[in-house]
Scaffold this motif. Structure first.
Motif, mmCIF file in Angstrom:
data_model
loop_
_atom_site.group_PDB
_atom_site.id
_atom_site.type_symbol
_atom_site.label_atom_id
_atom_site.label_comp_id
_atom_site.label_asym_id
_atom_site.label_seq_id
_atom_site.Cartn_x
_atom_site.Cartn_y
_atom_site.Cartn_z
ATOM 1 N N LEU A 233 0.828 -1.200 0.000
ATOM 2 C CA LEU A 233 0.000 0.000 0.000
ATOM 3 C C LEU A 233 0.864 1.252 0.000
ATOM 4 N N SER A 234 1.883 1.287 0.822
ATOM 5 C CA SER A 234 2.764 2.455 0.860
ATOM 6 C C SER A 234 3.426 2.675 -0.497
ATOM 7 N N ARG A 235 3.886 1.602 -1.093
ATOM 8 C CA ARG A 235 4.565 1.699 -2.403
ATOM 9 C C ARG A 235 3.591 2.177 -3.481
ATOM 10 N N ALA A 236 2.364 1.663 -3.448
ATOM 11 C CA ALA A 236 1.373 2.069 -4.440
ATOM 12 C C ALA A 236 1.048 3.553 -4.332
ATOM 13 N N LEU A 237 0.893 4.045 -3.099
ATOM 14 C CA LEU A 237 0.525 5.438 -2.900
ATOM 15 C C LEU A 237 1.624 6.386 -3.348
ATOM 16 N N GLU A 238 2.875 5.988 -3.164
ATOM 17 C CA GLU A 238 3.977 6.911 -3.474
ATOM 18 C C GLU A 238 4.615 6.662 -4.835
ATOM 19 N N LYS B 117 16.463 -5.163 -2.036
ATOM 20 C CA LYS B 117 16.482 -5.376 -3.487
ATOM 21 C C LYS B 117 15.615 -4.387 -4.255
ATOM 22 N N ASP B 118 14.707 -3.733 -3.577
ATOM 23 C CA ASP B 118 13.736 -2.865 -4.236
ATOM 24 C C ASP B 118 14.390 -1.566 -4.690
ATOM 25 N N LYS B 119 14.452 -1.353 -5.995
ATOM 26 C CA LYS B 119 15.090 -0.163 -6.553
ATOM 27 C C LYS B 119 14.263 1.101 -6.357
ATOM 28 N N ARG B 120 13.001 0.950 -5.979
ATOM 29 C CA ARG B 120 12.156 2.128 -5.786
ATOM 30 C C ARG B 120 12.259 2.693 -4.380
ATOM 31 N N ILE B 121 12.867 1.956 -3.461
ATOM 32 C CA ILE B 121 13.029 2.451 -2.088
ATOM 33 C C ILE B 121 13.940 3.679 -2.080
ATOM 34 N N LYS B 122 13.518 4.721 -1.398
ATOM 35 C CA LYS B 122 14.313 5.938 -1.283
ATOM 36 C C LYS B 122 14.778 6.188 0.147
ATOM 37 N N LEU B 123 13.890 5.967 1.111
ATOM 38 C CA LEU B 123 14.212 6.300 2.495
ATOM 39 C C LEU B 123 13.706 5.214 3.437
ATOM 40 N N VAL B 124 14.502 4.933 4.457
ATOM 41 C CA VAL B 124 14.104 3.976 5.486
ATOM 42 C C VAL B 124 14.523 4.532 6.841
ATOM 43 N N ALA B 125 13.638 4.399 7.823
ATOM 44 C CA ALA B 125 13.941 4.818 9.189
ATOM 45 C C ALA B 125 13.544 3.704 10.144
ATOM 46 N N ARG B 126 14.026 3.807 11.360
ATOM 47 C CA ARG B 126 13.642 2.858 12.400
ATOM 48 C C ARG B 126 12.343 3.325 13.033
ATOM 49 N N GLY B 127 11.279 2.552 12.851
ATOM 50 C CA GLY B 127 10.021 2.862 13.501
ATOM 51 C C GLY B 127 9.946 2.139 14.831
ATOM 52 N N THR B 128 9.628 2.844 15.896
ATOM 53 C CA THR B 128 9.638 2.242 17.225
ATOM 54 C C THR B 128 8.236 2.116 17.794
ATOM 55 N N SER B 129 8.148 1.329 18.855
ATOM 56 C CA SER B 129 6.925 1.269 19.636
ATOM 57 C C SER B 129 6.824 2.542 20.473
ATOM 58 N N VAL C 298 9.209 2.751 5.616
ATOM 59 C CA VAL C 298 9.712 2.851 4.250
ATOM 60 C C VAL C 298 9.052 4.016 3.520
ATOM 61 N N ARG C 299 9.843 4.681 2.691
ATOM 62 C CA ARG C 299 9.322 5.757 1.842
ATOM 63 C C ARG C 299 9.855 5.559 0.424
ATOM 64 N N PHE C 300 9.038 5.899 -0.557
ATOM 65 C CA PHE C 300 9.380 5.630 -1.946
ATOM 66 C C PHE C 300 9.576 6.901 -2.763
ATOM 67 N N VAL C 301 9.556 8.062 -2.101
ATOM 68 C CA VAL C 301 9.879 9.333 -2.748
ATOM 69 C C VAL C 301 10.794 10.107 -1.821
#
Length: 378
Positions: free
Chosen positions: A73-78, A260-272, A321-324
């Motif tokens: 869903l996140s990938r589709a939206l972005e 492996k995903d070439k569309r990934i742009k940004l990743v952060a640590r999401g916490t509880s 994950v963020r794709f833009v």
């Protein structure tokens, strides 16, 4: 294009639903531990081991399904595309609305545990649902309980997502070819984790009990008190390990995709809502993990590496994950920790800075033992 509000709402709902799964797994494992004899753990732990393996099997499947739905869903939206065929939907004519419905429906089932709205057709998951219903799940008013499903409220976040969803539900989505790794069977879970559970909980409890019983310095009453305490501690660690191994199903699915995903742009640590010092430190760094080169594990400053994919018992963190590249709005917890880091570690560097941060996190917990962290609370 997705709004920042919807992306954030999806992330928060995914995080809370995964935490709820982990809490439910830990609760069942800890409840079963009560049947393990403190003086004879190795001979009485067979049922606990088998039950824990079944819990792990079921929760891995649920966590994986939830994580894939979140990622798609996140990938589709972005980006207008998804990775791999959609879950529980036709592989043609995919729309944003279908992906939204799939993600919400999975989250709704998790939110309604121990009685899901739609009982699962999978026998492993259905067993897990039925076992939860048999137990007296503690509510937030139950004294003396550290594991509470109410600590991972999902319903308000589902409503929040509904409030901010876009109006592009009919928008078509294309599919990038990808084969999500299959779920683990019970036999595979047994082979991978039986020895670990035995060492983490059963052997630990048995070894400690033998040592205490053999001590010449302790009275029988004192020895028994310490045996019971160490037995409880071993059970807590064992239940936390069940939690961790169950949630690993979703984490591994995302981790392997973003490497492996070439569309990934940004990743952060999401916490509880109440992370440890290590996890909150990673969260404070925001979107410093990028998938633009060789995937997660490559920090922009070269200093973090694969730490983002390290977890521990009772850890409810997940990658964000963020794709833009422009979608860099941090979730509130990340923003809070990012704001606090320079203040807390002022005058320190390296390991000393991490120690200062650890002291601050523990001080927050000590001052507020029954209340999770929240942004702007000191």
């Amino acid at each position: 294009m997705a709004t920042a509000a919807e992306v954030l709402a999806i992330e928060q709902l995914h995080q809370a639903a995964q935490a709820r799964l982990g809490i439910a797994a830990a609760y069942l494992a800890l409840a079963e531990w009560e049947g393990v004899n403190a003086l004879n753990a190795e001979e009485t732990a067979t049922v606990w081991i088998v039950t824990s393996l079944r819990i792990i099997t079921a929760v891995r499947k649920m966590s994986r399904k939830l994580a894939i739905a979140y990622y798609q869903l996140s990938r589709a939206l972005e980006s207008g595309t998804i990775l791999g065929a959609p879950i529980d939907s036709p592989a043609t004519g995919v729309t944003v609305g279908q992906l939204r419905t799939t993600f919400r429906d999975i989250a709704l089932d998790v939110a309604s545990l121990p009685a899901p709205l739609t009982p699962s057709a999978d026998p492993d998951i259905r067993w897990f649902e039925e076992e939860l219903q048999k137990k007296e799940i503690p509510d937030s008013q139950t004294p003396g309980r550290l594991i509470r499903l109410q600590d991972a409220q999902v319903d308000p976040l589902i409503q929040n997502l509904l409030d901010v969803e876009g109006s592009d539900s009919s928008s078509p989505v294309s599919i990038d070819k990808w084969d999500w790794e299959p779920e683990l069977s019970f036999d595979e879970v047994d082979e991978l984790f039986r020895d670990l559970l035995w060492k983490q909980a059963v052997k630990r409890a048995a070894d400690k009990a033998r040592a205490l019983r053999a001590s010449q310095e302790l009275s029988p009453d004192r020895a028994m008190t310490l045996i019971e305490q160490s037995h409880d501690a071993a059970g807590s660690l064992g239940s936390g390990t069940v939690d961790e191994l169950g949630m690993e199903g979703g984490r591994q699915a995302i981790d392997k995709a973003i490497r492996k995903d070439k569309r990934i742009k940004l990743v952060a640590r999401g916490t509880s809502s109440d992370p440890c010092a290590f996890c909150s430190m990673l969260a404070s760094r925001g979107f410093v993990f990028t998938g633009e080169t060789s995937g997660v594990g490559d920090a922009e400053d070269g200093s973090v590496g694969d730490e983002i994919t390290l977890y521990h018992p009772n850890c409810h963190c997940f990658p964000i994950v963020r794709f833009v590249n422009t979608s860099d709005t941090l979730p509130p917890m990340n923003a809070y920790f990012q704001e606090m880091w320079p203040t807390v570690t002022d005058g320190y560097s390296g390991n000393d800075a991490r120690k200062a941060w650890r002291r601050w996190i523990y001080a927050q917990r000590k001052a507020n033992p029954d209340t999770p962290h929240s942004p702007r609370r000191t």
